[in-house]
Write a protein that holds these residues in place. Structure first.
Motif, PDB file in Angstrom:
ATOM      1  N   LEU A  72       5.249  -3.430 -12.358  1.00 58.96           N
ATOM      2  CA  LEU A  72       4.181  -2.840 -11.628  1.00 58.96           C
ATOM      3  C   LEU A  72       4.315  -1.410 -11.408  1.00 58.96           C
ATOM      4  O   LEU A  72       5.358  -0.953 -11.096  1.00 58.96           O
ATOM      5  CB  LEU A  72       3.905  -3.692 -10.317  1.00 58.96           C
ATOM      6  N   ARG A  73       3.040  -0.927 -11.479  1.00 60.35           N
ATOM      7  CA  ARG A  73       2.937   0.568 -11.125  1.00 60.35           C
ATOM      8  C   ARG A  73       1.767   0.987 -10.333  1.00 60.35           C
ATOM      9  O   ARG A  73       0.673   0.542 -10.886  1.00 60.35           O
ATOM     10  CB  ARG A  73       3.138   1.404 -12.337  1.00 60.35           C
ATOM     11  N   PRO A  74       1.467   1.499  -9.283  1.00 58.96           N
ATOM     12  CA  PRO A  74       0.382   1.620  -8.354  1.00 58.96           C
ATOM     13  C   PRO A  74      -0.962   2.335  -9.083  1.00 58.96           C
ATOM     14  O   PRO A  74      -1.841   1.860  -8.967  1.00 58.96           O
ATOM     15  CB  PRO A  74       0.943   2.448  -7.173  1.00 58.96           C
ATOM     16  N   SER A  75      -0.511   3.352  -9.947  1.00 57.17           N
ATOM     17  CA  SER A  75      -1.487   3.913 -10.872  1.00 57.17           C
ATOM     18  C   SER A  75      -2.042   3.316 -12.026  1.00 57.17           C
ATOM     19  O   SER A  75      -3.113   3.485 -12.413  1.00 57.17           O
ATOM     20  CB  SER A  75      -1.095   5.092 -11.237  1.00 57.17           C
ATOM     21  N   ILE A  76      -1.337   2.043 -12.376  1.00 58.63           N
ATOM     22  CA  ILE A  76      -1.864   1.396 -13.559  1.00 58.63           C
ATOM     23  C   ILE A  76      -2.063  -0.092 -13.269  1.00 58.63           C
ATOM     24  O   ILE A  76      -3.393  -0.551 -13.261  1.00 58.63           O
ATOM     25  CB  ILE A  76      -0.709   1.710 -14.516  1.00 58.63           C
ATOM     26  N   GLN A  77      -1.151  -0.880 -12.535  1.00 61.76           N
ATOM     27  CA  GLN A  77      -1.395  -2.440 -12.253  1.00 61.76           C
ATOM     28  C   GLN A  77      -0.455  -2.532 -10.940  1.00 61.76           C
ATOM     29  O   GLN A  77       0.624  -2.399 -10.840  1.00 61.76           O
ATOM     30  CB  GLN A  77      -0.672  -3.140 -13.279  1.00 61.76           C
ATOM     31  N   THR A  78      -1.393  -2.734  -9.956  1.00 61.18           N
ATOM     32  CA  THR A  78      -0.601  -3.028  -8.518  1.00 61.18           C
ATOM     33  C   THR A  78      -0.415  -4.584  -8.198  1.00 61.18           C
ATOM     34  O   THR A  78       0.135  -4.868  -7.310  1.00 61.18           O
ATOM     35  CB  THR A  78      -1.681  -2.509  -7.419  1.00 61.18           C
ATOM     36  N   MET A  79      -1.042  -5.502  -9.245  1.00 62.19           N
ATOM     37  CA  MET A  79      -0.817  -6.982  -8.890  1.00 62.19           C
ATOM     38  C   MET A  79      -0.804  -7.741 -10.187  1.00 62.19           C
ATOM     39  O   MET A  79      -1.514  -7.468 -11.111  1.00 62.19           O
ATOM     40  CB  MET A  79      -1.897  -7.409  -8.123  1.00 62.19           C
ATOM     41  N   VAL A  80       0.041  -8.694 -10.389  1.00 60.53           N
ATOM     42  CA  VAL A  80       0.056  -9.733 -11.292  1.00 60.53           C
ATOM     43  C   VAL A  80      -0.132 -11.250 -10.857  1.00 60.53           C
ATOM     44  O   VAL A  80       0.491 -11.628  -9.925  1.00 60.53           O
ATOM     45  CB  VAL A  80       1.230  -9.320 -12.253  1.00 60.53           C
ATOM     46  N   ASN A  81      -0.796 -11.787 -11.725  1.00 62.03           N
ATOM     47  CA  ASN A  81      -1.094 -13.156 -11.278  1.00 62.03           C
ATOM     48  C   ASN A  81       0.049 -14.178 -12.323  1.00 62.03           C
ATOM     49  O   ASN A  81      -0.161 -13.960 -13.467  1.00 62.03           O
ATOM     50  CB  ASN A  81      -2.677 -13.776 -11.626  1.00 62.03           C
ATOM     51  N   VAL A  82       0.881 -14.718 -11.550  1.00 66.23           N
ATOM     52  CA  VAL A  82       1.910 -15.466 -12.341  1.00 66.23           C
ATOM     53  C   VAL A  82       1.698 -16.931 -12.304  1.00 66.23           C
ATOM     54  O   VAL A  82       2.785 -17.544 -12.347  1.00 66.23           O
ATOM     55  CB  VAL A  82       3.316 -14.939 -11.862  1.00 66.23           C
ATOM     56  N   ASN A  83       0.405 -17.536 -12.090  1.00 65.62           N
ATOM     57  CA  ASN A  83       0.462 -18.815 -12.139  1.00 65.62           C
ATOM     58  C   ASN A  83       0.968 -19.648 -13.195  1.00 65.62           C
ATOM     59  O   ASN A  83       0.907 -18.905 -14.480  1.00 65.62           O
ATOM     60  CB  ASN A  83      -1.376 -19.240 -11.973  1.00 65.62           C
ATOM     61  N   GLY A  84       1.556 -20.644 -13.176  1.00 67.29           N
ATOM     62  CA  GLY A  84       2.439 -21.483 -14.401  1.00 67.29           C
ATOM     63  C   GLY A  84       3.745 -21.152 -14.337  1.00 67.29           C
ATOM     64  O   GLY A  84       4.530 -21.878 -15.010  1.00 67.29           O
ATOM     65  N   LEU A  85       4.367 -20.307 -13.383  1.00 61.92           N
ATOM     66  CA  LEU A  85       5.937 -20.199 -13.329  1.00 61.92           C
ATOM     67  C   LEU A  85       6.206 -21.165 -12.232  1.00 61.92           C
ATOM     68  O   LEU A  85       5.833 -20.910 -11.042  1.00 61.92           O
ATOM     69  CB  LEU A  85       6.129 -18.614 -13.056  1.00 61.92           C
ATOM     70  N   GLU A  86       7.142 -21.953 -12.508  1.00 64.19           N
ATOM     71  CA  GLU A  86       7.471 -22.904 -11.626  1.00 64.19           C
ATOM     72  C   GLU A  86       9.133 -23.074 -11.695  1.00 64.19           C
ATOM     73  O   GLU A  86       9.611 -22.850 -12.603  1.00 64.19           O
ATOM     74  CB  GLU A  86       7.170 -24.302 -11.457  1.00 64.19           C
ATOM     75  N   ALA A 124       0.742  -1.134  -0.093  1.00 61.82           N
ATOM     76  CA  ALA A 124      -0.203   0.251  -0.091  1.00 61.82           C
ATOM     77  C   ALA A 124       0.871   1.314  -0.151  1.00 61.82           C
ATOM     78  O   ALA A 124       0.455   2.419  -0.679  1.00 61.82           O
ATOM     79  CB  ALA A 124      -1.047   0.021   1.186  1.00 61.82           C
ATOM     80  N   GLU A 125       2.171   1.230   0.730  1.00 56.00           N
ATOM     81  CA  GLU A 125       2.877   2.385   0.690  1.00 56.00           C
ATOM     82  C   GLU A 125       3.793   2.500  -0.591  1.00 56.00           C
ATOM     83  O   GLU A 125       4.834   3.368  -0.600  1.00 56.00           O
ATOM     84  CB  GLU A 125       3.618   2.345   1.950  1.00 56.00           C
ATOM     85  N   ALA A 126       3.748   1.787  -1.556  1.00 59.36           N
ATOM     86  CA  ALA A 126       4.514   1.652  -2.842  1.00 59.36           C
ATOM     87  C   ALA A 126       4.280   3.179  -3.509  1.00 59.36           C
ATOM     88  O   ALA A 126       3.343   3.738  -3.610  1.00 59.36           O
ATOM     89  CB  ALA A 126       4.172   0.828  -3.720  1.00 59.36           C
ATOM     90  N   LYS A 127       5.424   3.739  -3.981  1.00 57.32           N
ATOM     91  CA  LYS A 127       5.406   5.062  -4.735  1.00 57.32           C
ATOM     92  C   LYS A 127       4.902   4.999  -6.155  1.00 57.32           C
ATOM     93  O   LYS A 127       5.072   3.582  -6.722  1.00 57.32           O
ATOM     94  CB  LYS A 127       6.708   5.655  -4.566  1.00 57.32           C
ATOM     95  N   ASP A 128       4.525   5.967  -6.549  1.00 53.49           N
ATOM     96  CA  ASP A 128       4.059   5.730  -8.082  1.00 53.49           C
ATOM     97  C   ASP A 128       5.314   5.846  -8.998  1.00 53.49           C
ATOM     98  O   ASP A 128       5.326   7.073  -9.698  1.00 53.49           O
ATOM     99  CB  ASP A 128       3.071   6.844  -8.443  1.00 53.49           C
ATOM    100  N   GLU A 129       5.886   4.889  -9.095  1.00 52.75           N
ATOM    101  CA  GLU A 129       7.060   4.678  -9.966  1.00 52.75           C
ATOM    102  C   GLU A 129       7.196   3.007 -10.611  1.00 52.75           C
ATOM    103  O   GLU A 129       6.328   2.213 -10.134  1.00 52.75           O
ATOM    104  CB  GLU A 129       8.209   5.102  -9.187  1.00 52.75           C
ATOM    105  N   LEU A 130       7.732   2.895 -11.344  1.00 49.09           N
ATOM    106  CA  LEU A 130       7.769   1.499 -11.874  1.00 49.09           C
ATOM    107  C   LEU A 130       8.711   0.565 -11.106  1.00 49.09           C
ATOM    108  O   LEU A 130       9.809   0.837 -10.697  1.00 49.09           O
ATOM    109  CB  LEU A 130       8.441   1.506 -13.477  1.00 49.09           C
ATOM    110  N   HIS A 131       8.025  -0.418 -10.755  1.00 50.37           N
ATOM    111  CA  HIS A 131       8.618  -1.646  -9.916  1.00 50.37           C
ATOM    112  C   HIS A 131       8.838  -2.539 -10.690  1.00 50.37           C
ATOM    113  O   HIS A 131       7.900  -3.461 -11.295  1.00 50.37           O
ATOM    114  CB  HIS A 131       7.899  -1.769  -8.696  1.00 50.37           C
TER     115      HIS A 131
END
Length: 159
Positions: free
Chosen positions: A79-93, A52-59
């Motif tokens: 990830l960027r808070p103003s665009i996409q805060t989460m990504v589902n990466v199912n399938g990566l093992e 929640a405290e992530a800055k609005d920058e590209l991570h």
């Protein structure tokens, strides 16, 4: 055909354990490693998300393991808070050891995964689809008319 419960006993069940880490400006890398216990270990990634405290920058999160090209870090999430805060990466093992690196941004970025440990007796249990009969698969398919949002087409004939 054996039922699911009779195939697995307490001695041969795989052990799933939740695993996670936080990457930030102080801790920009985290390594998942296991003891050399002669068991098979896998790490299944599930989600990567910003705190929640992530800055609005590209991570940017990258991964480095034995299975990546020349061992170089490979970006797996941006990830960027103003665009996409989460990504589902199912399938990566990954097979341990595996290192997650925060290539850019200050975080916090959280990584959630499942650690699977297969007991040494698992090679006796056939978990592959090959042990199912074609008729069993046809019954399962015919019971459901929609699969993953698409109608099933019965264009394949079984001999």
């Amino acid at each position: 055909m054996e039922s699911f419960s009779s195939v697995h006993s307490e001695e041969v069940t795989p052990a799933y354990v939740l695993w996670g880490c936080e990457l930030n400006k102080e801790t920009n890398s985290c390594t998942f490693n296991v003891k050399d216990d002669l068991l098979e270990h896998l790490l299944f990634l599930r989600t990567i998300f910003l705190g929640a405290e992530a800055k609005d920058e590209l991570h940017v999160v990258a991964v480095e393991s034995q299975s990546t090209y020349h061992g170089d870090p490979v970006p797996i999430a941006s990830l960027r808070p103003s665009i996409q805060t989460m990504v589902n990466v199912n399938g990566l093992e990954f097979t341990p050891p595996v290192t997650f690196i925060l290539k850019s941004g200050t975080g916090p970025v959280h990584i959630c995964a499942q650690h699977l440990t297969l007991n040494e007796n698992m090679d006796e249990v056939d978990l592959d689809v090959d042990h199912f009969e074609v008729e069993d698969l046809e019954e399962e398919i015919s019971g459901s008319s929609i699969l993953y949002g698409h109608r099933l087409k019965r264009s394949v004939e079984y001999a």
